[in-house]
Design a protein around this motif. Sequence first.
Motif, PDB file in Angstrom:
ATOM      1  N   VAL A  99      26.555  57.887  34.589  1.00 59.77           N
ATOM      2  CA  VAL A  99      26.365  57.201  33.309  1.00 59.77           C
ATOM      3  C   VAL A  99      24.904  56.868  33.008  1.00 59.77           C
ATOM      4  CG1 VAL A  99      26.951  55.044  32.089  1.00 59.77           C
ATOM      5  CG2 VAL A  99      28.698  56.268  33.368  1.00 59.77           C
ATOM      6  N   SER A 100      24.091  56.627  34.010  1.00 61.00           N
ATOM      7  CA  SER A 100      22.742  56.097  33.754  1.00 61.00           C
ATOM      8  C   SER A 100      21.878  57.018  32.893  1.00 61.00           C
ATOM      9  CB  SER A 100      22.034  55.741  35.063  1.00 61.00           C
ATOM     10  OG  SER A 100      21.842  56.889  35.854  1.00 61.00           O
ATOM     11  N   GLY A 101      21.965  58.318  33.070  1.00 63.99           N
ATOM     12  CA  GLY A 101      21.170  59.224  32.238  1.00 63.99           C
ATOM     13  C   GLY A 101      21.534  59.115  30.769  1.00 63.99           C
ATOM     14  N   PHE A 102      22.832  58.966  30.499  1.00 62.23           N
ATOM     15  CA  PHE A 102      23.283  58.815  29.115  1.00 62.23           C
ATOM     16  C   PHE A 102      22.853  57.468  28.542  1.00 62.23           C
ATOM     17  CE2 PHE A 102      26.212  61.980  30.825  1.00 62.23           C
ATOM     18  CZ  PHE A 102      26.173  62.948  29.822  1.00 62.23           C
ATOM     19  N   VAL A 103      22.991  56.424  29.343  1.00 61.60           N
ATOM     20  CA  VAL A 103      22.628  55.073  28.894  1.00 61.60           C
ATOM     21  C   VAL A 103      21.139  55.003  28.574  1.00 61.60           C
ATOM     22  CG1 VAL A 103      22.409  52.667  29.672  1.00 61.60           C
ATOM     23  CG2 VAL A 103      24.515  53.935  30.115  1.00 61.60           C
ATOM     24  N   GLU A 104      20.340  55.643  29.408  1.00 62.10           N
ATOM     25  CA  GLU A 104      18.878  55.595  29.247  1.00 62.10           C
ATOM     26  C   GLU A 104      18.338  56.706  28.348  1.00 62.10           C
ATOM     27  OE1 GLU A 104      17.432  55.652  33.249  1.00 62.10           O
ATOM     28  OE2 GLU A 104      18.286  53.680  33.689  1.00 62.10           O
ATOM     29  N   ARG A 105      19.209  57.618  27.965  1.00 58.89           N
ATOM     30  CA  ARG A 105      18.827  58.760  27.119  1.00 58.89           C
ATOM     31  C   ARG A 105      17.700  59.570  27.755  1.00 58.89           C
ATOM     32  NH1 ARG A 105      19.691  55.146  21.943  1.00 58.89           N
ATOM     33  NH2 ARG A 105      21.887  55.578  21.702  1.00 58.89           N
ATOM     34  N   ARG A 106      17.890  59.872  29.040  1.00 61.17           N
ATOM     35  CA  ARG A 106      16.928  60.672  29.789  1.00 61.17           C
ATOM     36  C   ARG A 106      17.588  62.013  30.135  1.00 61.17           C
ATOM     37  NH1 ARG A 106      12.677  57.544  31.305  1.00 61.17           N
ATOM     38  NH2 ARG A 106      13.014  55.312  31.246  1.00 61.17           N
ATOM     39  N   PRO A 107      17.029  63.086  29.623  1.00 66.70           N
ATOM     40  CA  PRO A 107      17.643  64.403  29.864  1.00 66.70           C
ATOM     41  C   PRO A 107      17.836  64.744  31.345  1.00 66.70           C
ATOM     42  CG  PRO A 107      15.984  64.559  28.146  1.00 66.70           C
ATOM     43  CD  PRO A 107      15.883  63.174  28.726  1.00 66.70           C
ATOM     44  N   LEU A 108      16.865  64.444  32.190  1.00 66.38           N
ATOM     45  CA  LEU A 108      17.019  64.749  33.613  1.00 66.38           C
ATOM     46  C   LEU A 108      18.156  63.919  34.220  1.00 66.38           C
ATOM     47  CD1 LEU A 108      16.133  66.291  36.110  1.00 66.38           C
ATOM     48  CD2 LEU A 108      14.439  64.493  36.537  1.00 66.38           C
ATOM     49  N   GLY A 109      18.262  62.680  33.823  1.00 66.74           N
ATOM     50  CA  GLY A 109      19.347  61.822  34.304  1.00 66.74           C
ATOM     51  C   GLY A 109      20.699  62.324  33.840  1.00 66.74           C
TER      52      GLY A 109
ATOM     53  N   LEU B 238      33.810  52.232  41.244  1.00 64.22           N
ATOM     54  CA  LEU B 238      33.447  53.105  40.125  1.00 64.22           C
ATOM     55  C   LEU B 238      33.055  52.291  38.898  1.00 64.22           C
ATOM     56  CD1 LEU B 238      33.300  56.041  39.026  1.00 64.22           C
ATOM     57  CD2 LEU B 238      35.710  55.786  38.391  1.00 64.22           C
ATOM     58  N   VAL B 239      33.881  51.320  38.556  1.00 65.62           N
ATOM     59  CA  VAL B 239      33.595  50.465  37.394  1.00 65.62           C
ATOM     60  C   VAL B 239      32.303  49.674  37.621  1.00 65.62           C
ATOM     61  CG1 VAL B 239      34.444  48.485  36.062  1.00 65.62           C
ATOM     62  CG2 VAL B 239      35.998  50.347  36.662  1.00 65.62           C
ATOM     63  N   SER B 240      32.087  49.205  38.827  1.00 66.48           N
ATOM     64  CA  SER B 240      30.865  48.455  39.149  1.00 66.48           C
ATOM     65  C   SER B 240      29.628  49.326  39.001  1.00 66.48           C
ATOM     66  CB  SER B 240      30.932  47.902  40.570  1.00 66.48           C
ATOM     67  OG  SER B 240      32.015  47.014  40.710  1.00 66.48           O
ATOM     68  N   GLY B 241      29.729  50.583  39.405  1.00 60.76           N
ATOM     69  CA  GLY B 241      28.607  51.513  39.256  1.00 60.76           C
ATOM     70  C   GLY B 241      28.275  51.788  37.801  1.00 60.76           C
ATOM     71  N   VAL B 242      29.314  51.948  36.979  1.00 54.77           N
ATOM     72  CA  VAL B 242      29.085  52.142  35.546  1.00 54.77           C
ATOM     73  C   VAL B 242      28.420  50.894  34.964  1.00 54.77           C
ATOM     74  CG1 VAL B 242      30.254  52.423  33.307  1.00 54.77           C
ATOM     75  CG2 VAL B 242      30.938  53.831  35.277  1.00 54.77           C
ATOM     76  N   ALA B 243      28.901  49.719  35.360  1.00 57.04           N
ATOM     77  CA  ALA B 243      28.287  48.465  34.888  1.00 57.04           C
ATOM     78  C   ALA B 243      26.828  48.380  35.334  1.00 57.04           C
ATOM     79  CB  ALA B 243      29.078  47.267  35.406  1.00 57.04           C
ATOM     80  N   ALA B 244      26.552  48.798  36.568  1.00 60.29           N
ATOM     81  CA  ALA B 244      25.170  48.763  37.079  1.00 60.29           C
ATOM     82  C   ALA B 244      24.256  49.651  36.250  1.00 60.29           C
ATOM     83  CB  ALA B 244      25.144  49.178  38.547  1.00 60.29           C
ATOM     84  N   ALA B 245      24.771  50.758  35.724  1.00 57.36           N
ATOM     85  CA  ALA B 245      23.962  51.643  34.882  1.00 57.36           C
ATOM     86  C   ALA B 245      23.504  50.918  33.621  1.00 57.36           C
ATOM     87  CB  ALA B 245      24.745  52.904  34.527  1.00 57.36           C
ATOM     88  N   PHE B 246      24.340  50.025  33.114  1.00 56.32           N
ATOM     89  CA  PHE B 246      23.963  49.249  31.933  1.00 56.32           C
ATOM     90  C   PHE B 246      23.068  48.070  32.306  1.00 56.32           C
ATOM     91  CE2 PHE B 246      27.583  51.580  30.325  1.00 56.32           C
ATOM     92  CZ  PHE B 246      27.198  51.884  29.022  1.00 56.32           C
ATOM     93  N   VAL B 247      23.424  47.364  33.373  1.00 59.33           N
ATOM     94  CA  VAL B 247      22.669  46.179  33.781  1.00 59.33           C
ATOM     95  C   VAL B 247      21.238  46.543  34.190  1.00 59.33           C
ATOM     96  CG1 VAL B 247      22.521  44.353  35.546  1.00 59.33           C
ATOM     97  CG2 VAL B 247      24.718  44.881  34.461  1.00 59.33           C
ATOM     98  N   PHE B 248      21.087  47.655  34.898  1.00 60.46           N
ATOM     99  CA  PHE B 248      19.777  48.039  35.426  1.00 60.46           C
ATOM    100  C   PHE B 248      19.167  49.235  34.699  1.00 60.46           C
ATOM    101  CE2 PHE B 248      21.948  45.958  39.021  1.00 60.46           C
ATOM    102  CZ  PHE B 248      21.100  44.872  39.148  1.00 60.46           C
ATOM    103  N   ARG B 249      19.533  49.406  33.424  1.00 62.17           N
ATOM    104  CA  ARG B 249      18.978  50.531  32.668  1.00 62.17           C
ATOM    105  C   ARG B 249      17.496  50.316  32.423  1.00 62.17           C
ATOM    106  NH1 ARG B 249      21.919  47.667  29.033  1.00 62.17           N
ATOM    107  NH2 ARG B 249      20.829  46.881  27.200  1.00 62.17           N
ATOM    108  N   ARG B 250      16.818  51.416  32.360  1.00 61.52           N
ATOM    109  CA  ARG B 250      15.385  51.378  32.067  1.00 61.52           C
ATOM    110  C   ARG B 250      15.187  51.624  30.596  1.00 61.52           C
ATOM    111  NH1 ARG B 250      13.545  54.017  37.391  1.00 61.52           N
ATOM    112  NH2 ARG B 250      13.214  52.110  38.548  1.00 61.52           N
TER     113      ARG B 250
END
Length: 183
Positions: free
Chosen positions: A116-126, A161-173
């Motif tokens: 999820v983190s690449g999508f949340v951060e809108r980073r193509p490599l992610g 799994l849910v915690s990891g998705v949440a972490a992508a939002f909490v710790f997004r760059r």
Amino acid sequence: MLMAGWVALLWLLEVVDVATGHALDDFGIVPRVPGELVDIVPAAFLHFGFAHVAANSVPLLVLGFLAALGGLRRFAAVCALIIVADGLGVWLISPAHSNTAGASGLIFGLFGFLMVSGFVERRPLGVLIGLLVGAVWGGAILSGLAPTQSGVSWQGHLIGLVSGVAAAFVFRRRAGTAPALTP
């Protein structure tokens, strides 16, 4: 090096557990027993046998390595959130009188984070890394969520799994705050 050391620690702990007649198994999480809350963090480092730690070693090594590419402080924060949230969730919803331990909740969390983190951060490599992780590990992750597997904490997997998705939002760059090559 960090992930190799982490996995080596898991193996060392299992050697100690076997040498002490499985005394470390008592540090797994027994649901809804208040005194077991102190075992939430240690449970993520302990396993019920060498086959259990072997099954978790490669995914933890690979997914942990990929997640750590985003920076060690961020990686430590992501892991801490996943381990604590997963442990609390297991404590709350796992079947009574069960004992849950292992790194699989963290593995499922790192999978969710990387997906999820690449999508949340809108980073193509992610995004690319997330898609590759999904293609390689997605089938195993989905099968680990099935509540029909005996002796497997699907609750720990799901909450991880849910915690990891949440972490992508909490710790997004935010844009401009991360090196260009981080996932």
